[in-house]
Structure formats: structure tokens, C-alpha cells
Design a protein around this motif. Structure first.
Motif, PDB file in Angstrom:
ATOM      1  N   GLY A  10       0.841  -1.209   0.000  1.00  0.00           N
ATOM      2  CA  GLY A  10       0.000   0.000   0.000  1.00  0.00           C
ATOM      3  C   GLY A  10       0.865   1.244   0.000  1.00  0.00           C
ATOM      4  O   GLY A  10       1.975   1.248  -0.552  1.00  0.00           O
ATOM      5  N   LEU A  11       0.344   2.315   0.606  1.00  0.00           N
ATOM      6  CA  LEU A  11       1.058   3.595   0.661  1.00  0.00           C
ATOM      7  C   LEU A  11       1.552   4.020  -0.722  1.00  0.00           C
ATOM      8  O   LEU A  11       2.739   4.294  -0.934  1.00  0.00           O
ATOM      9  N   MET A  12       0.621   4.099  -1.657  1.00  0.00           N
ATOM     10  CA  MET A  12       0.979   4.359  -3.050  1.00  0.00           C
ATOM     11  C   MET A  12       1.602   5.748  -3.261  1.00  0.00           C
ATOM     12  O   MET A  12       2.273   5.982  -4.253  1.00  0.00           O
ATOM     13  N   LYS A  13       1.345   6.685  -2.340  1.00  0.00           N
ATOM     14  CA  LYS A  13       1.859   8.052  -2.531  1.00  0.00           C
ATOM     15  C   LYS A  13       3.091   8.351  -1.671  1.00  0.00           C
ATOM     16  O   LYS A  13       3.489   9.500  -1.537  1.00  0.00           O
ATOM     17  N   ALA A  14       3.686   7.327  -1.097  1.00  0.00           N
ATOM     18  CA  ALA A  14       4.833   7.546  -0.203  1.00  0.00           C
ATOM     19  C   ALA A  14       6.039   8.094  -0.970  1.00  0.00           C
ATOM     20  O   ALA A  14       6.234   7.787  -2.147  1.00  0.00           O
ATOM     21  N   MET A  15       6.821   8.931  -0.288  1.00  0.00           N
ATOM     22  CA  MET A  15       8.032   9.525  -0.876  1.00  0.00           C
ATOM     23  C   MET A  15       9.274   8.825  -0.315  1.00  0.00           C
ATOM     24  O   MET A  15       9.244   8.275   0.779  1.00  0.00           O
ATOM     25  N   SER A  16      10.356   8.885  -1.061  1.00  0.00           N
ATOM     26  CA  SER A  16      11.618   8.343  -0.562  1.00  0.00           C
ATOM     27  C   SER A  16      12.084   9.182   0.621  1.00  0.00           C
ATOM     28  O   SER A  16      12.110  10.411   0.555  1.00  0.00           O
ATOM     29  N   GLU A  43       9.121   0.257  -4.285  1.00  0.00           N
ATOM     30  CA  GLU A  43       8.990  -0.739  -5.341  1.00  0.00           C
ATOM     31  C   GLU A  43       7.578  -0.725  -5.903  1.00  0.00           C
ATOM     32  O   GLU A  43       6.701  -0.020  -5.413  1.00  0.00           O
ATOM     33  N   GLU A  44       7.341  -1.527  -6.938  1.00  0.00           N
ATOM     34  CA  GLU A  44       6.051  -1.489  -7.642  1.00  0.00           C
ATOM     35  C   GLU A  44       4.893  -1.916  -6.745  1.00  0.00           C
ATOM     36  O   GLU A  44       3.842  -1.265  -6.726  1.00  0.00           O
ATOM     37  N   ASN A  45       5.089  -2.956  -5.965  1.00  0.00           N
ATOM     38  CA  ASN A  45       3.991  -3.483  -5.150  1.00  0.00           C
ATOM     39  C   ASN A  45       4.197  -3.341  -3.650  1.00  0.00           C
ATOM     40  O   ASN A  45       3.323  -3.721  -2.866  1.00  0.00           O
ATOM     41  N   SER A  46       5.350  -2.830  -3.239  1.00  0.00           N
ATOM     42  CA  SER A  46       5.608  -2.727  -1.799  1.00  0.00           C
ATOM     43  C   SER A  46       6.637  -1.636  -1.515  1.00  0.00           C
ATOM     44  O   SER A  46       7.257  -1.096  -2.431  1.00  0.00           O
ATOM     45  N   ILE A  47       6.793  -1.358  -0.226  1.00  0.00           N
ATOM     46  CA  ILE A  47       7.770  -0.356   0.226  1.00  0.00           C
ATOM     47  C   ILE A  47       8.699  -1.018   1.232  1.00  0.00           C
ATOM     48  O   ILE A  47       8.245  -1.708   2.146  1.00  0.00           O
ATOM     49  N   GLY A  48       9.992  -0.802   1.065  1.00  0.00           N
ATOM     50  CA  GLY A  48      10.977  -1.255   2.049  1.00  0.00           C
ATOM     51  C   GLY A  48      11.235  -0.108   3.022  1.00  0.00           C
ATOM     52  O   GLY A  48      11.605   0.986   2.615  1.00  0.00           O
ATOM     53  N   CYS A  49      11.006  -0.361   4.307  1.00  0.00           N
ATOM     54  CA  CYS A  49      11.081   0.705   5.312  1.00  0.00           C
ATOM     55  C   CYS A  49      12.057   0.289   6.410  1.00  0.00           C
ATOM     56  O   CYS A  49      12.019  -0.855   6.882  1.00  0.00           O
ATOM     57  N   VAL A  50      12.954   1.213   6.794  1.00  0.00           N
ATOM     58  CA  VAL A  50      13.854   0.932   7.921  1.00  0.00           C
ATOM     59  C   VAL A  50      13.223   1.489   9.183  1.00  0.00           C
ATOM     60  O   VAL A  50      12.694   2.598   9.191  1.00  0.00           O
ATOM     61  N   LYS A  81       0.661   4.411   8.605  1.00  0.00           N
ATOM     62  CA  LYS A  81       0.176   5.674   8.027  1.00  0.00           C
ATOM     63  C   LYS A  81       1.329   6.481   7.463  1.00  0.00           C
ATOM     64  O   LYS A  81       2.423   6.493   8.029  1.00  0.00           O
ATOM     65  N   SER A  82       1.064   7.173   6.352  1.00  0.00           N
ATOM     66  CA  SER A  82       2.058   8.116   5.847  1.00  0.00           C
ATOM     67  C   SER A  82       1.891   9.432   6.609  1.00  0.00           C
ATOM     68  O   SER A  82       0.779   9.793   6.995  1.00  0.00           O
ATOM     69  N   THR A  83       2.963  10.138   6.833  1.00  0.00           N
ATOM     70  CA  THR A  83       2.888  11.424   7.544  1.00  0.00           C
ATOM     71  C   THR A  83       2.987  12.604   6.584  1.00  0.00           C
ATOM     72  O   THR A  83       2.687  13.740   6.958  1.00  0.00           O
ATOM     73  N   GLY A  84       3.469  12.334   5.357  1.00  0.00           N
ATOM     74  CA  GLY A  84       3.655  13.432   4.401  1.00  0.00           C
ATOM     75  C   GLY A  84       4.886  14.270   4.692  1.00  0.00           C
ATOM     76  O   GLY A  84       5.119  15.294   4.054  1.00  0.00           O
ATOM     77  N   ARG A  85       5.708  13.839   5.675  1.00  0.00           N
ATOM     78  CA  ARG A  85       6.899  14.604   6.049  1.00  0.00           C
ATOM     79  C   ARG A  85       8.154  13.772   5.823  1.00  0.00           C
ATOM     80  O   ARG A  85       8.189  12.597   6.144  1.00  0.00           O
ATOM     81  N   ILE A  86       9.178  14.419   5.259  1.00  0.00           N
ATOM     82  CA  ILE A  86      10.498  13.801   5.176  1.00  0.00           C
ATOM     83  C   ILE A  86      11.084  13.802   6.598  1.00  0.00           C
ATOM     84  O   ILE A  86      10.790  14.689   7.402  1.00  0.00           O
ATOM     85  N   VAL A  87      11.924  12.828   6.909  1.00  0.00           N
ATOM     86  CA  VAL A  87      12.540  12.762   8.250  1.00  0.00           C
ATOM     87  C   VAL A  87      13.264  14.076   8.532  1.00  0.00           C
ATOM     88  O   VAL A  87      14.072  14.547   7.722  1.00  0.00           O
ATOM     89  N   GLU A  88      12.957  14.694   9.674  1.00  0.00           N
ATOM     90  CA  GLU A  88      13.538  15.983  10.020  1.00  0.00           C
ATOM     91  C   GLU A  88      14.013  15.981  11.467  1.00  0.00           C
ATOM     92  O   GLU A  88      13.594  15.143  12.267  1.00  0.00           O
ATOM     93  N   VAL A  89      14.899  16.934  11.766  1.00  0.00           N
ATOM     94  CA  VAL A  89      15.464  17.034  13.119  1.00  0.00           C
ATOM     95  C   VAL A  89      15.367  18.474  13.620  1.00  0.00           C
ATOM     96  O   VAL A  89      15.340  19.413  12.824  1.00  0.00           O
ATOM     97  N   PRO A  90      15.307  18.660  14.945  1.00  0.00           N
ATOM     98  CA  PRO A  90      15.301  20.026  15.488  1.00  0.00           C
ATOM     99  C   PRO A  90      16.647  20.705  15.248  1.00  0.00           C
ATOM    100  O   PRO A  90      17.695  20.048  15.247  1.00  0.00           O
ATOM    101  N   VAL A  91      16.632  22.007  15.024  1.00  0.00           N
ATOM    102  CA  VAL A  91      17.857  22.770  14.785  1.00  0.00           C
ATOM    103  C   VAL A  91      17.791  24.079  15.564  1.00  0.00           C
ATOM    104  O   VAL A  91      16.731  24.485  16.031  1.00  0.00           O
ATOM    105  N   GLY A  92      18.950  24.741  15.684  1.00  0.00           N
ATOM    106  CA  GLY A  92      18.978  26.051  16.323  1.00  0.00           C
ATOM    107  C   GLY A  92      19.865  26.102  17.558  1.00  0.00           C
ATOM    108  O   GLY A  92      20.502  25.111  17.951  1.00  0.00           O
ATOM    109  N   GLU A  93      19.897  27.267  18.171  1.00  0.00           N
ATOM    110  CA  GLU A  93      20.746  27.526  19.337  1.00  0.00           C
ATOM    111  C   GLU A  93      20.447  26.592  20.505  1.00  0.00           C
ATOM    112  O   GLU A  93      21.309  26.324  21.342  1.00  0.00           O
ATOM    113  N   GLU A  94      19.197  26.090  20.571  1.00  0.00           N
ATOM    114  CA  GLU A  94      18.794  25.235  21.699  1.00  0.00           C
ATOM    115  C   GLU A  94      19.616  23.951  21.777  1.00  0.00           C
ATOM    116  O   GLU A  94      19.680  23.311  22.823  1.00  0.00           O
ATOM    117  N   LEU A  95      20.242  23.552  20.662  1.00  0.00           N
ATOM    118  CA  LEU A  95      21.002  22.299  20.640  1.00  0.00           C
ATOM    119  C   LEU A  95      22.439  22.454  21.139  1.00  0.00           C
ATOM    120  O   LEU A  95      23.116  21.455  21.385  1.00  0.00           O
TER     121      LEU A  95
END
Length: 516
Positions: free
Chosen positions: A52-58, A76-83, A98-112
Motif C-alpha cells: 500500500g502507501l501508493m503516494k509515499a516519498m523516498s 517498489e512497484e507493489n511494496s515499500i521497504g522501510c527501515v 500511516k504516511s505522515t507526508g513529512r520527510i525525516v527531520e530534526v530540530p535545529v537552532g541555538e537550543e542544541l
């Protein structure tokens, strides 16, 4: 009368209710929450295959039951390989994803700054939440050629052998390469400590290391006051291969936030050999075809898209920079292996560490003959360029002569002098760990070395001479170091005063052998 009053009250309530309902109907907007979902087909070894998840992004973040996340890698054509980015023990066949519609992201800025975080930017130092206000995707395109400017500002490491012969500029990518336990990490940590008053943000990415090693490193940075401007990103050896794979990209995203805000950043990737091994493990589990040394065909792109993000931006973009010090471990000095050759071809220079030099007491164990900086003198102040110009040539001549001198006992005077000079150069370039030296002090001691002031100092007394002489210069002639630091040059008047200061100090210096 009473009945009429009652009807009036009821009538008022009905009118209020109808107007309230009318208002709500007008405000009502039809909205439907839709999710692209799929089902787990198989799961294990940190890899889930999803139908499933036909609209998933890399690279998209996928949500599993129980608040566990994964990252889509194989589309792939019929499936997704997910780590998996969390434990897969609770995930089972048939679970909804569920798809989140977001690419993997991390917090940034002076707080780190001053914090230790994992590959997803979550704090692991026990000091509470980050409260970061901004996020950046871990994968981002590198700045184009038009967006960059030439590397022309030095990044002082505080290490004499590097700043004099293999200079590093802000925005450069300089590879630290050598066998294990030859001092590569020590040099990178010294470079971080040396940025204390240089207005440079530092990021240290630990990939596949023991948790105890990372903890020791953090304590060292705290001890020397370097954690204030440093973020440590740790994906330890016991963590999932996926987190070790993401860690350097996460650290790079954190650095980019500062770079695009006109700041200078130094980022250390320790080390990319383990990063490539983690990626190989993921790729083989995802059934990607193996190639040379079982690495997948895109392993070059793995590191090139990471290191290309280091740059010196042009003035229109704020003029910020990100300098990368990737570390690569070799086996038995074999720099022709797959990963070392890949990273060598991506970087702007290499610093080679030799086991033989390390165990013979020459530390940092840098082979100046093999090491190179493709930025060169553009990343040096004029004073250093002037005094260090002959250093590398004389060191190369010494190495060549010393190889021949082993076979002959009768050497002419000139050869003996050159050998003696080379031994003094090596002794002066030796430096203890966690002892970075300000550039003005480096210029002063190398000036004394190159101009023959140290020829009559016994080699065993040179380190003591250096320490006492630099202390003498800072207390009696601080204006010389101040002039070098502020102007970046060795002006004629300063040279004369420096020469006189060296001569005056030598008169009162007592050697062990002569006692005077």
C-alpha cells in the motif's frame, strides 16, 4: 399573567437557540481527514516491508502502531521497504501503517548547543527537553556553484603540523585517514577545543562508537569549556543501523541552520567507514544488489551528497560556512580500499596518520609527505605562509636523507646539518593531546626554528625551550603576538624585535647537557 410571562421566557430561549444554530451552520466547513495507509507484510531485523502507501516519498516518515516510526527507503512497484527508527518487537504482520507526508527531520537552532542528542535530534543527556522552535529535513540539496565563494579564510586547528603544512579553510572538506588508534579523533577534538574564541559552532557526530567513548569525549569537551558551542550527535554501536545511517545527515542539517544564518560551523563525522557499513547492512536487508565488497552501487552517492553540503556561501546568502572533517579508518594502511578511495575523491585534501609514526612517539602521527590540502596557502595568514613555506620542503629532504643515512656512517657536514635540522623540525611539530596552540605562538616558534635560532639547542631540551620561550614572549613581549594576531603579518619591525627576543631568552636558557 403568570402564564403569559412563562411563554415570553420560553419564546426568548427558542429565538436564542435558533440564532445560535444558524451561526454554527454558517461557520460549518466540511473537512475530511484522509490518510494514505498500508499494511505490514513482513517485519524483522529492523526492516519492514509494507503493502500500500501508493503516494509515499523516498525518505518519508511512516507511522506504525504504538508511536513507532520508520523511514521509507525502497519504493517498489507493489511494496515499500522501510527501515525502523525504533524497536520492531511490537510490530506484527497486518498492522496498519500511516504516511505522515513529512520527510525525516530534526530540530535545529541555538537550543542544541551544549547538548547530546541521538540521530533523530532527541536529547539523551538527561537535561530535559530541547524546546527547539525550528526543524530541518535530514536530506537537503547541496549549495550550487553560484551560491558558493572561494575558501580563503583559515580555520585554525591549533595543531602546528596542520596549520603550517596542511592548512584547512572555512568551508573545506579535509579527510582524516589512517588505521585505528593513530590519533585521528584526538586531532578532531583538539580542533573543536581550539574554536573556543574563534566564533565557530562545532558539531561532533559519533557513528557506531561505544557509548563509554562518547561519554568520555563529552566530559573532555566540558573540561576544556568546548561544550558551550558544541552539539554531539550520537548513534552508538548498539543502536539500529538505520539511526547510524541517519546520524551524519542529521548533524549536517543542524550545521546548515547556522551556516545559512551567516555563522561558521565545524562538523566532524567520526567515522564514515562505520557509516558505510551501517548503510551496507540496511541495503542488504532491503535486498538491494551488492557490488564491490558487498556495498551497494550508490555508496559513493551516500557520502558525496553528505560532504557536498559543506561550503562557504557567497555574500548574498550571508557568507556562512560549514567545514567538514570526515574520518575514515583504514586496515593495515590500505588507502586503496573501496570506501577510503571514494571519500578521498570527494574531499578537498587528506591528512594521513601512520601507525609507525604514532608508536615511534611522533604525535600527531601525520605523514606530511602524503598529506595534502587542495586549498593550501589560501587558508593561511600571511605570517604563517611566510615562515612555513620552507618547512615542508626541509622535512621532505630530511626524510629522504634519513633513509640513505641508515646505510652509511661517513656523512659530510652539509648532510649532517640537514639531518639535525630535520630532527629539530619533527621535535618542534610534536604536540600533546588537548594542547592546541594559538596561531601567533605557532608563527613565533616556527620562525625561531626556520631561521636557525634553535640549531644550538639540544633536541632533548627543545620542548622545554618552546614552553619556557612562549611563556617569556607572552609576559615580556605580548605586543609581538598581538601584532601577528591582529594584522596576520610579520612586519619588518616585528621580525627584528622577535629576533632580539629569541637571542635574549637564549642567553638565560639552561640546557640539561651544558648546564648553561
Amino acid at each position: 399573567m403568570e402564564a403569559g410571562q412563562g411563554c415570553f421566557v420560553v419564546g426568548l430561549r427558542v429565538e436564542e437557540l435558533s440564532s445560535f444554530l444558524e451561526e454554527q451552520i454558517k461557520k460549518y466547513e466540511k473537512s475530511i481527514d484522509t490518510f494514505d495507509t498500508g499494511r505490514v507484510v513482513t517485519v524483522g531485523d529492523g526492516i519492514a516491508r509494507i503493502h500500500g502507501l501508493m503516494k509515499a516519498m523516498s525518505g518519508e516518515l511512516l507511522e506504525f502502531p504504538g508511536g513507532i516510526y520508520g523511514m521509507a527507503l525502497n519504493l517498489e512497484e507493489n511494496s515499500i521497504g522501510c527501515v525502523m527508527l525504533g524497536p520492531d518487537s511490537e510490530i506484527k504482520e497486518g498492522d496498519e501503517v500511516k504516511s505522515t507526508g513529512r520527510i525525516v527531520e530534526v530540530p535545529v537552532g541555538e537550543e542544541l548547543l551544549g547538548r547530546v542528542v541521538n540521530a533523530l535530534g532527541q536529547p539523551i543527556d538527561g537535561r530535559g527537553p530541547l524546546n527547539a522552535r525550528k526543524f530541518r529535513p535530514v536530506e537537503a540539496p547541496a549549495p550550487g556553484i553560484i551560491q558558493r565563494k572561494p575558501v580563503d579564510t583559515p580555520l585554525q586547528t591549533g595543531i602546528k603540523a596542520i596549520d603550517s603544512m596542511i592548512p584547512i579553510g572555512r568551508g573545506q572538506r579535509e579527510l582524516l585517514i589512517g588505521d585505528r588508534q593513530t590519533g585521528k579523533t584526538a586531532v578532531a577534538v583538539d580542533a573543536i577545543i581550539n574554536q573556543k574564541n574563534e566564533n565557530v559552532i562545532c558539531i561532533y557526530v559519533a557513528i557506531g562508537q561505544k557509548a563509554s567513548s562518547v561519554a568520555r569525549l563529552v566530559e573532555t569537551l566540558k573540561k576544556y569549556g568546548a561544550m558551550e558551542y558544541t552539539t554531539v550527535v550520537a548513534a552508538n554501536a548498539g543502536e539500529l543501523a538505520a539511526l547510524q545511517y541517519i546520524a551524519p545527515y542529521a548533524g549536517c542539517a543542524m550545521g546548515e541552520e547556522f551556516m545559512y544564518n551567516s555563522r561558521d560551523v565545524l562538523i566532524v563525522y567520526d567515522d564514515l567507514s562505520k557509516h558505510a557499513i551501517a548503510y551496507r547492512a540496511i541495503s542488504l536487508l532491503l535486498r538491494r544488489p551488492p557490488g564491490r565488497e558487498a556495498f551497494p552501487g550508490d555508496v559513493f552517492y551516500l557520502h558525496s551528497r553528505l560532504l557536498e553540503r559543506s561550503a562557504r556561501l557567497n555574500e548574498e546568502l550571508g557568507g556562512g560556512s560549514m567545514t567538514a572533517l570526515p574520518i575514515v579508518e583504514t586496515l593495515a594502511g590500505d588507502v586503496s580500499a573501496y570506501i577510503p578511495t571514494n571519500v578521498i575523491s570527494i574531499t578537498d585534501g587528506q591528512i594521513y596518520f601512520e601507525t609507525e609514526l604514532f608508536f615511534s612517539g611522533i604525535r600527531p602521527a601525520i605523514n606530511a609527505g602524503l598529506s595534502v590540502s587542495r586549498v593550501g596557502g589560501a587558508a593561511q595568514i600571511k605570517a604563517m605562509k611566510e615562515v612555513a613555506g620552507r618547512l615542508r620542503l626541509e622535512l621532505a629532504q630530511y626524510r629522504e636523507l634519513s633513509a640513505f643515512a641508515r646505510f652509511g656512517s661517513d656523512l659530510d657536514k652539509e648532510t649532517r646539518e640537514r639531518l639535525s635540522r630535520g630532527e629539530r623540525i619533527i621535535e618542534v611539530l610534536k604536540q600533546g593531546q588537548f594542547e592546541p596552540m594559538p596561531v601567533e605562538n605557532q608563527v613565533i616558534i616556527i620562525y625561531a626554528l626556520i631561521n636557525g635560532y634553535l640549531e644550538d639547542i639540544p633536541i632533548e631540551d627543545l620542548k622545554r625551550f618552546e614552553k619556557e620561550f612562549l611563556g617569556y614572549m607572552s609576559s615580556k613581549h605580548p605586543e609581538i603576538g598581538k601584532s601577528i594576531k591582529e594584522t596576520g603579518e610579520l612586519k619588518d619591525g616585528i621580525k627584528q624585535r622577535l629576533g632580539k627576543a629569541i637571542t635574549d631568552f637564549k642567553k638565560g636558557f639552561k640546557t640539561k647537557t651544558s648546564g648553561n
